[in-house]
Write a protein that holds these residues in place. Structure first.
Motif, PDB file in Angstrom:
ATOM      1  N   PHE A 235       1.279  47.189 -15.047  1.00  0.00           N
ATOM      2  CA  PHE A 235       1.589  47.057 -13.623  1.00  0.00           C
ATOM      3  C   PHE A 235       2.075  45.646 -13.309  1.00  0.00           C
ATOM      4  CE2 PHE A 235      -0.108  45.663  -9.457  1.00  0.00           C
ATOM      5  CZ  PHE A 235       0.674  46.460  -8.617  1.00  0.00           C
ATOM      6  N   ILE A 236       1.426  44.647 -13.876  1.00  0.00           N
ATOM      7  CA  ILE A 236       1.790  43.247 -13.629  1.00  0.00           C
ATOM      8  C   ILE A 236       3.171  42.935 -14.193  1.00  0.00           C
ATOM      9  CG2 ILE A 236       1.135  40.853 -14.169  1.00  0.00           C
ATOM     10  CD1 ILE A 236      -1.783  41.856 -14.118  1.00  0.00           C
ATOM     11  N   CYS A 237       3.543  43.636 -15.272  1.00  0.00           N
ATOM     12  CA  CYS A 237       4.857  43.395 -15.882  1.00  0.00           C
ATOM     13  C   CYS A 237       6.004  43.722 -14.930  1.00  0.00           C
ATOM     14  CB  CYS A 237       5.009  44.235 -17.155  1.00  0.00           C
ATOM     15  SG  CYS A 237       3.994  43.672 -18.538  1.00  0.00           S
ATOM     16  N   ASN A 238       5.730  44.475 -13.870  1.00  0.00           N
ATOM     17  CA  ASN A 238       6.781  44.843 -12.923  1.00  0.00           C
ATOM     18  C   ASN A 238       7.157  43.706 -11.983  1.00  0.00           C
ATOM     19  OD1 ASN A 238       6.972  47.576 -13.808  1.00  0.00           O
ATOM     20  ND2 ASN A 238       5.082  48.053 -12.706  1.00  0.00           N
TER      21      ASN A 238
ATOM     22  N   HIS B 145      -0.770  32.111  -8.990  1.00  0.00           N
ATOM     23  CA  HIS B 145      -1.885  31.499  -9.749  1.00  0.00           C
ATOM     24  C   HIS B 145      -1.818  31.827 -11.241  1.00  0.00           C
ATOM     25  CE1 HIS B 145      -3.608  30.515  -5.853  1.00  0.00           C
ATOM     26  NE2 HIS B 145      -3.596  31.791  -5.510  1.00  0.00           N
ATOM     27  N   MET B 146      -0.610  31.923 -11.773  1.00  0.00           N
ATOM     28  CA  MET B 146      -0.472  32.212 -13.202  1.00  0.00           C
ATOM     29  C   MET B 146      -1.073  31.087 -14.054  1.00  0.00           C
ATOM     30  SD  MET B 146       0.492  34.316 -15.499  1.00  0.00           S
ATOM     31  CE  MET B 146       0.674  34.265 -17.282  1.00  0.00           C
ATOM     32  N   ALA B 147      -0.990  29.876 -13.564  1.00  0.00           N
ATOM     33  CA  ALA B 147      -1.529  28.734 -14.320  1.00  0.00           C
ATOM     34  C   ALA B 147      -3.039  28.827 -14.489  1.00  0.00           C
ATOM     35  CB  ALA B 147      -1.157  27.426 -13.629  1.00  0.00           C
ATOM     36  N   SER B 148      -3.682  29.569 -13.561  1.00  0.00           N
ATOM     37  CA  SER B 148      -5.142  29.707 -13.630  1.00  0.00           C
ATOM     38  C   SER B 148      -5.576  30.925 -14.436  1.00  0.00           C
ATOM     39  CB  SER B 148      -5.722  29.807 -12.210  1.00  0.00           C
ATOM     40  OG  SER B 148      -5.416  28.645 -11.465  1.00  0.00           O
TER      41      SER B 148
ATOM     42  N   LEU C 101       2.155  40.288 -24.137  1.00  0.00           N
ATOM     43  CA  LEU C 101       3.270  39.478 -24.644  1.00  0.00           C
ATOM     44  C   LEU C 101       4.463  39.538 -23.703  1.00  0.00           C
ATOM     45  CD1 LEU C 101       3.132  40.232 -28.488  1.00  0.00           C
ATOM     46  CD2 LEU C 101       1.967  38.448 -27.185  1.00  0.00           C
ATOM     47  N   ILE C 102       4.679  40.686 -23.099  1.00  0.00           N
ATOM     48  CA  ILE C 102       5.779  40.797 -22.136  1.00  0.00           C
ATOM     49  C   ILE C 102       5.537  39.859 -20.954  1.00  0.00           C
ATOM     50  CG2 ILE C 102       6.866  42.337 -20.451  1.00  0.00           C
ATOM     51  CD1 ILE C 102       6.474  44.615 -22.451  1.00  0.00           C
ATOM     52  N   ILE C 103       4.297  39.821 -20.472  1.00  0.00           N
ATOM     53  CA  ILE C 103       3.966  38.895 -19.374  1.00  0.00           C
ATOM     54  C   ILE C 103       4.254  37.460 -19.781  1.00  0.00           C
ATOM     55  CG2 ILE C 103       2.062  37.956 -18.007  1.00  0.00           C
ATOM     56  CD1 ILE C 103       0.807  40.768 -18.055  1.00  0.00           C
TER      57      ILE C 103
END
Length: 891
Positions: A219-222, A228-231, A265-267
């Motif tokens: 779902f997040i890959c969409n 807050h990706m750094a966290s 890995l896609i993320i």
């Protein structure tokens, strides 16, 4: 605390409708009849009491209806109708009340879908309530028994799939924030799910956990942007976990783990790769990431090295090691394989190094599987190569805190293939070239000080399994430790004053000496240590005033006791002296002065090494000059070094002209000793140049220096034979002949004796058979008369030599010189008289000599010359005119 108080107050309001009506009177005018009924139903069911399954479903439908109304409002807020927090709490209670042993209703599904509806209206859920909702939902769903699709259980299987879908929808809805997934919330959810994967012993629970995480990641890959990706700090742990489960014996678990890893890995690609290359990388990833993890080893290794941060890499390593230590046999196998994949290449940056080292140290004994041991050793090796300072510092901290065997940590390090060599070379470099911190304000806890580096070397030397390895490091270690001691002990050392505090300097000296002793002991040189100890060498070595005496004793022990490392030690000293900035050159020269007396060392000295030594000669530095005299003397002791003596010759002979009379005397004494070991065949060039140098010192006022000059000349002529006599030497022998004869009148009886012996060598070399007896027994005047008679063709040469001695500080020598000059002038013929204009002028000038005998001899000679001119018939007019012209100019 404020959140808790708010919930308590809302609970009180919820269960007191009259009070609620007073505090909050929502406007229901905009609602249709069904929506008003839904609202009233919510109020009724929020009352305490038991609810039937049907009531619960009705309540959930009512909440969903009201949520839809609020969502459609411009500024809708669920709290305007009923506190959203309390509604969610009620729904959470419904889920908790559902049985975990059977799935026979859609209530779980409807409850989670109701949470989805509530998540879409304001106000947003607090994080703590989101976590509570997810936790109870996960527990309620994952705890269900295994439900396999079959004809007789078709409805149950379908209901389970719907429930799982509702769970996914709820998770996806709760992670959304401003149209983007909030990765902090995602991490919290994943951390709730992970224990069902890592701690459960039920395969269906593990598969459910993997599937749920996988779908959440999908779902997040969409989304191209994530908040807050750094966290999102769980990436390393997830990669490690998924990779290990990709090698699980269960094909279902393996497939689910591989799928989850693929989405992770896609993320990473979407968030951390260059935008222009993202599409190509994703296509390549989808193309190759199929089958099992072994088939995708290259991709996993690439992502580990390129896309993970140092902390994330450390998390992967730590998780794998924990699996090796505490996991099942299959986990150990999988973790070992995974580590082997990702650590195929060196890792330059890894965080949490102390944690990794401590984990290895405290649990290495529990690892028995060979592949697992090799994987852990590989980790240790890579950390030693890339994070040497932190590894060593951690080992020392462990040693200071642990009650285990003292050298355990160093034995672990030494057991790593090439680990011992790598770290020893690194430590050597640190003590050879200590560096100041680049950032003075930085935290120095990870800096490896000179003291720590020295202590580490000492610890490594104590590892019994590495005695053979120590042999290969002996020379470099020996020299490095000695240089460090010298730098810290001798006064004026920049290392001692500028880099190390006084207390640390003392500790470092002590540690260096102990390390040096251990090095010698480990290499089998116990006798050498006893030799040094007996002569007090260790105490001298740490004495600022007598340090170089200690260095001399240390070197002498290697020579006397025939150390078989003498050659490599010599080579390493020469290598360090190649650096023009070598600050310990004096220590090196002192040591080499002794080491060159070792035949093995002398046998390998070549032209290059000799030139390197010669480059350190400093004429103005008496200490260095004296060392070169000793080195030159050592060179004369071996047939190999004698060949290279000519390289040192200019520097040694220049010491003869030093302004220091003591150094001049030392130089001549050294030359005298050197001559005893030299032969004309091997050293003729050196001997000839020395002979010409001596000519300046025969008339020295110092009787001691004058005597040793004549003694050296006598030793030189003793080595010369008629067969080996070459032109320069023959010329110089004849040029010093009159000087030798006249010094038979030297005030120093020892000089007279040497001159008499030297004249005998001259007669033998020149094959003057008749004069040999004259030289041996007769006085000066008889010898000079015999020379005039036998060597008549050399009288002008003899005259020049005599005139040169007019400046002698000794009266007897000047007297004989004047007498002999007069005899020569008296016996000259007319043609020869034309060639002595300068000599005759010098002869007449000697009338002013302070010695009355000299002036009297001059007067008498001049008188006899006038008489001779009167009585001698003039052979030619020209000759008479010439003699008169000379007389007029000299008068």
């Amino acid at each position: 605390m404020s959140l808790h108080l708010e919930e308590e107050s809302l609970n009180k309001i919820a269960f007191r409708p009259s009070l609620y009506d007073v505090l909050l009177k929502p406007s229901l005018s905009g609602l249709c009849q069904s929506e008003k009924e839904a609202y009233q139903l919510i109020l009724d069911f929020m009352e305490p009491g038991q609810m039937s399954q049907l009531d619960k479903l009705s309540f959930l439908n009512a909440v969903a209806t009201l949520s839809s109304v609020v969502r459609d409002q411009a500024n809708g807020n669920m709290n305007n109708y009923y506190p959203k927090t309390l509604l969610a709490k009620k729904i959470e209670t419904f889920i908790l009340e559902e049985p975990t042993g059977i799935l026979d209703s859609s209530l779980r599904q409807q409850a989670m879908l109701c949470i989805v509806a509530l998540s879409q209206v304001k106000p947003p859920f607090h994080l703590c309530q989101k976590l509570d909702l997810v936790n109870v939902s996960i527990t309620s769903t994952f705890s269900l028994p295994l439900i396999m699709p079959s004809l007789d259980r078709k409805e149950s299987a379908s209901l389970y799939l719907q429930t799982i879908q509702a769970l996914d929808d709820m998770l996806q809805a709760l992670v959304m924030e401003d149209m983007c997934p909030n990765m902090v919330i995602v991490q919290n959810f994943v951390e709730i799910i992970l224990p069902w994967l890592t701690l459960s012993d039920k395969m269906h629970e593990q598969i459910r956990a993997l599937g749920t995480i996988s779908r959440l990641l999908r779902f997040i890959c969409n989304f191209s942007e994530l908040s807050h990706m750094a966290s999102f700090s769980i990436i390393g742990k997830l990669m490690g976990t998924f990779s290990i489960f990709c090698l699980n014996p269960s094909q279902d678990i393996c497939t689910s783990a591989l799928e989850a890893l693929n989405y992770l890995l896609i993320i990473l690609v979407l968030q951390r790769s260059v935008r222009s290359r993202t599409e190509a990388i994703l296509k390549d990833l989808q193309k190759h990431f199929r089958g099992n993890l072994m088939a995708n080893m290259q991709s996993l290794t690439l992502f580990f090295r390129k896309y993970l941060t140092p902390v994330e890499r450390a998390d992967v390593i730590l998780l794998a090691m924990e699996s090796i230590i505490n996991g099942s046999l299959s986990d150990v196998f999988a973790a070992s394989k995974m580590l082997k994949m990702i650590l195929r290449y060196s890792v330059k940056e890894v965080a949490k190094v102390p944690e990794i080292i401590k984990l290895i140290y405290y649990h290495i004994d529990r690892v028995t599987q060979k592949d697992a041991q090799n994987s852990i050793k590989k980790i240790f090796q890579l950390l030693v190569q890339s994070h040497t300072d932190e590894v060593i510092l951690t080992l020392f901290k462990i040693k200071d805190q642990s009650q285990r065997e003292t050298h355990k940590s160093w034995e672990i390090l030494a057991s790593i293939p090439k680990g011992y060599q790598v770290i020893m070379e690194y430590l050597l470099q640190r003590i050879i070239s200590p560096q100041e911190p680049k950032d003075q304000e930085a935290d120095h806890e990870t800096e490896l000080s000179t003291l720590i580096a020295t202590r580490a070397i000492h610890e490594l030397l104590l590892v019994p399994s590495q005695q053979f390895e120590v042999q290969s490091f002996f020379a470099s270690l020996f020299v490095a430790l000695l240089f460090q001691i010298s730098s810290l002990v001798t006064k004026g050392s920049t290392v001692a004053q500028d880099v190390l505090p006084e207390t640390e300097s003392v500790d470092t000296v002590s540690s260096s000496v102990e390390a040096l002793k251990t090095l010698m002991r480990s290499s089998g040189y116990v006798d050498h240590m006893s030799y040094i100890q007996t002569l007090g060498g260790w105490e001298l070595l740490v004495s600022p005033e007598r340090h170089y005496e200690g260095v001399t004793l240390l070197a002498r022990s290697l020579v006397v006791k025939n150390c078989w490392h003498n050659r490599p030690v010599f080579s390493f000293f020469i290598k360090t002296l190649q650096n023009p900035g070598c600050t310990n050159y004096l220590t090196a020269l002192v040591f080499l002065t002794e080491l060159l007396y070792c035949p093995d060392v002398a046998g390998v000295v070549d032209e290059v090494a000799t030139k390197i030594l010669a480059d350190w000669f400093n004429y103005d530095e008496l200490t260095t000059a004296r060392l070169f005299l000793q080195i030159t003397e050592a060179f004369a002791k071996h047939k190999n070094t004698i060949k290279h003596l000519s390289i040192l010759q200019p520097f040694v002979l220049s010491c003869c002209y030093s302004s220091s009379s003591d150094l001049v005397m030392e130089t001549f004494c050294t030359l005298q000793r050197i001559l005893k070991d030299l032969t004309w065949y091997h050293s003729s060039s050196f001997i000839i140049k020395l002979t010409f140098t001596l000519a300046h010192f025969f008339e020295e006022e110092s009787e001691q220096l004058r005597l040793i000059t004549f003694e050296i000349y006598e030793s030189i002529l003793a080595k010369v034979s008629r067969m080996t006599l070459v032109f320069p030497m023959r010329h110089q022998i004849l040029n010093l002949l009159i000087l030798l004869v006249l010094h038979l009148k030297d005030v120093n009886a020892a000089v007279v004796k040497v001159c008499r012996l030297t004249l005998g060598h001259v007669a033998a070399i020149l094959h003057w058979t008749k004069l040999k007896a004259v030289f041996a027994k007769n006085d000066v005047f008889t010898i000079l008369s015999a020379l005039l008679k036998q060597e008549r063709n050399k009288v002008l040469w003899f005259l020049k030599q005599s005139v040169a001695l007019f400046k002698s500080p000794q009266d007897p020598i000047r007297q004989v010189a004047v007498w002999f000059a007069g005899q020569i002038i008296w016996n000259l013929d007319k043609s020869e008289e034309e060639e002595i204009e300068e000599e005759f002028a010098a002869f007449r000038y000697m009338q002013r000599d302070p010695d009355p005998i000299v002036s009297c001899l001059i007067v008498q000679t001049l008188y006899t010359l006038e008489v001779k001119e009167k009585v001698m018939p003039a052979k030619t007019p020209s000759s008479c005119l010439c003699m008169r012209r000379i007389k007029r100019r000299w008068c």
